[in-house]
Design a protein around this motif. Structure first.
Motif, PDB file in Angstrom:
ATOM      1  N   GLU A 189       0.873   0.466  -0.009  1.00  0.00           N
ATOM      2  CA  GLU A 189       1.422   1.186  -1.157  1.00  0.00           C
ATOM      3  C   GLU A 189       0.349   1.729  -2.080  1.00  0.00           C
ATOM      4  N   ILE A 190      -0.911   1.358  -1.861  1.00  0.00           N
ATOM      5  CA  ILE A 190      -1.995   1.752  -2.753  1.00  0.00           C
ATOM      6  C   ILE A 190      -3.159   2.313  -1.944  1.00  0.00           C
ATOM      7  N   ASP A 191      -4.049   3.010  -2.642  1.00  0.00           N
ATOM      8  CA  ASP A 191      -5.197   3.635  -1.990  1.00  0.00           C
ATOM      9  C   ASP A 191      -6.478   2.952  -2.465  1.00  0.00           C
ATOM     10  N   LEU A 192      -6.528   1.643  -2.274  1.00  0.00           N
ATOM     11  CA  LEU A 192      -7.694   0.860  -2.649  1.00  0.00           C
ATOM     12  C   LEU A 192      -8.251   0.175  -1.407  1.00  0.00           C
ATOM     13  N   LEU A 202      -2.846  -3.922  -9.799  1.00  0.00           N
ATOM     14  CA  LEU A 202      -3.288  -3.133  -8.645  1.00  0.00           C
ATOM     15  C   LEU A 202      -2.879  -1.669  -8.793  1.00  0.00           C
ATOM     16  N   ASN A 203      -1.678  -1.447  -9.252  1.00  0.00           N
ATOM     17  CA  ASN A 203      -1.220  -0.063  -9.444  1.00  0.00           C
ATOM     18  C   ASN A 203      -2.052   0.652 -10.506  1.00  0.00           C
ATOM     19  N   GLU A 251     -11.903   1.852  -5.236  1.00  0.00           N
ATOM     20  CA  GLU A 251     -11.870   3.124  -4.533  1.00  0.00           C
ATOM     21  C   GLU A 251     -12.879   3.144  -3.388  1.00  0.00           C
ATOM     22  N   ARG A 299      -0.976  -3.408   0.464  1.00  0.00           N
ATOM     23  CA  ARG A 299      -2.023  -2.507   0.928  1.00  0.00           C
ATOM     24  C   ARG A 299      -1.498  -1.124   1.323  1.00  0.00           C
ATOM     25  N   ASN A 309      -5.327   1.510  -9.043  1.00  0.00           N
ATOM     26  CA  ASN A 309      -5.123   2.603  -8.096  1.00  0.00           C
ATOM     27  C   ASN A 309      -5.040   3.950  -8.817  1.00  0.00           C
TER      28      ASN A 309
END
Length: 307
Positions: A215-218, A192-193, A123, A213, A196
């Motif tokens: 598709e995720i908020d990392l 990863l999901n 995060e 990248r 996330n």
């Protein structure tokens, strides 16, 4: 030091040929005919999920009139499938596990193929304050000290193997970790999901992260050596044929044709030029002006004095 792109030899006449005598398909009456056959490739999820294999396999299938059945598994599972004789060739990224596979006699003709690196993502608020850390082990120690959520692959994949190597470097024991340490037990995309959704850190190969990248908020917090970061996060890939002397059912001729193609100028150029979201995911390594001939053998493997 940031890793630079490999320099390739010039291709005379603008053409590329796969240099494998006797593996040219049905038109070669002196060699084995492989047209119409199926090659079973067990491979890490990162090569499959990023779409690289689709780009690599299509020209090979068209040239030889064959089918490549790519089975995406973690490295440990891919090598177990090969040990059982249910794979013809393996493409994986955990050299220690590859060396065991070779030493036990299950694999032959290993080649270095390509590399990228691992990165640590999490995060943007970064509760363990690891952003910019140039030592992967120090970053892991900080995450453990903060008891910040960390999602592990937990599946004996190449990524999981690398993660455990880093924890071992810290001197911490995974089995003693608390609820902050989550066992994802799935592929890299699933891990990863999970990170996330749960707001956690995880270790991921650069290629899969760049591919996902959007598709995720990392955020990418700790770099590997491709961008001048921790050398501990290097991620080399190898390709190995299954030994036909152990499993006589494997398609060794087709496996060697595939290895010849994927390590040729053509195959290496496809790897080098492959992009996702305008980012290079993998760096070709089979061809070099200064070859590393140890790429074929397990670390420390020497000829017997009786040989």
């Amino acid at each position: 030091m940031t890793i630079q792109r490999r320099e390739f030899l010039s291709v005379l006449g603008g053409g590329v040929a796969v240099g494998l005598a006797g593996c040219t398909g049905a038109d070669d009456s002196d060699g084995p005919e492989i047209s119409g056959e199926t090659l079973t490739l067990t491979t890490t999820t990162s090569t499959y999920d990023t779409g690289l294999l689709d780009e690599l396999n299509a020209p090979f299938e068209d040239r030889y009139g064959v089918t490549v059945d790519a089975v995406a598994q973690g490295t440990g599972a891919a090598l177990r499938t090969a040990r059982d004789g249910d794979s013809d060739v393996v493409m994986v990224h955990a050299r220690s596990l590859e060396d065991e596979f070779m030493e036990e006699g299950y694999g032959v003709n290993r080649r270095d193929l390509m590399f990228n690196d691992f990165v640590i993502v999490g995060e943007s608020d970064d509760p363990a304050d690891v952003e910019g850390e140039d030592d992967a082990a120090a970053a892991f120690e900080a995450i453990a000290e903060a008891e910040a959520t960390f999602v592990s692959r937990g599946d004996e994949s190449g990524t999981h193997t690398k993660e455990l190597e880093i924890w071992d470097e810290t001197g911490l024991t995974v089995e003693e970790f608390g609820e902050w340490y989550l066992d994802g037990g799935g592929g890299m995309g699933e891990t990863l999901n999970t990170a996330n959704l749960d707001g956690g850190y995880t270790l991921v190969d650069r290629g899969t992260f760049l591919d996902m990248r959007d598709e995720i908020d990392l955020e990418l917090l700790v770099e590997g050596p491709v961008e001048g970061g921790s050398e501990m996060l290097m991620n080399p890939y190898g390709i190995v044929a299954v030994n036909p002397a152990v499993h006589d059912n494997v398609n060794y001729d087709l496996a060697m044709a595939y290895i010849g193609y994927i390590t040729s100028l053509e195959g290496q150029e496809i790897i080098e030029e492959y992009r996702s979201n305008d980012e290079q995911l993998f760096f070709a390594e089979a061809l070099s002006e200064d070859p590393n001939f140890r790429q074929y053998l397990p670390e420390g493997w020497e000829r017997s004095s009786d040989d």
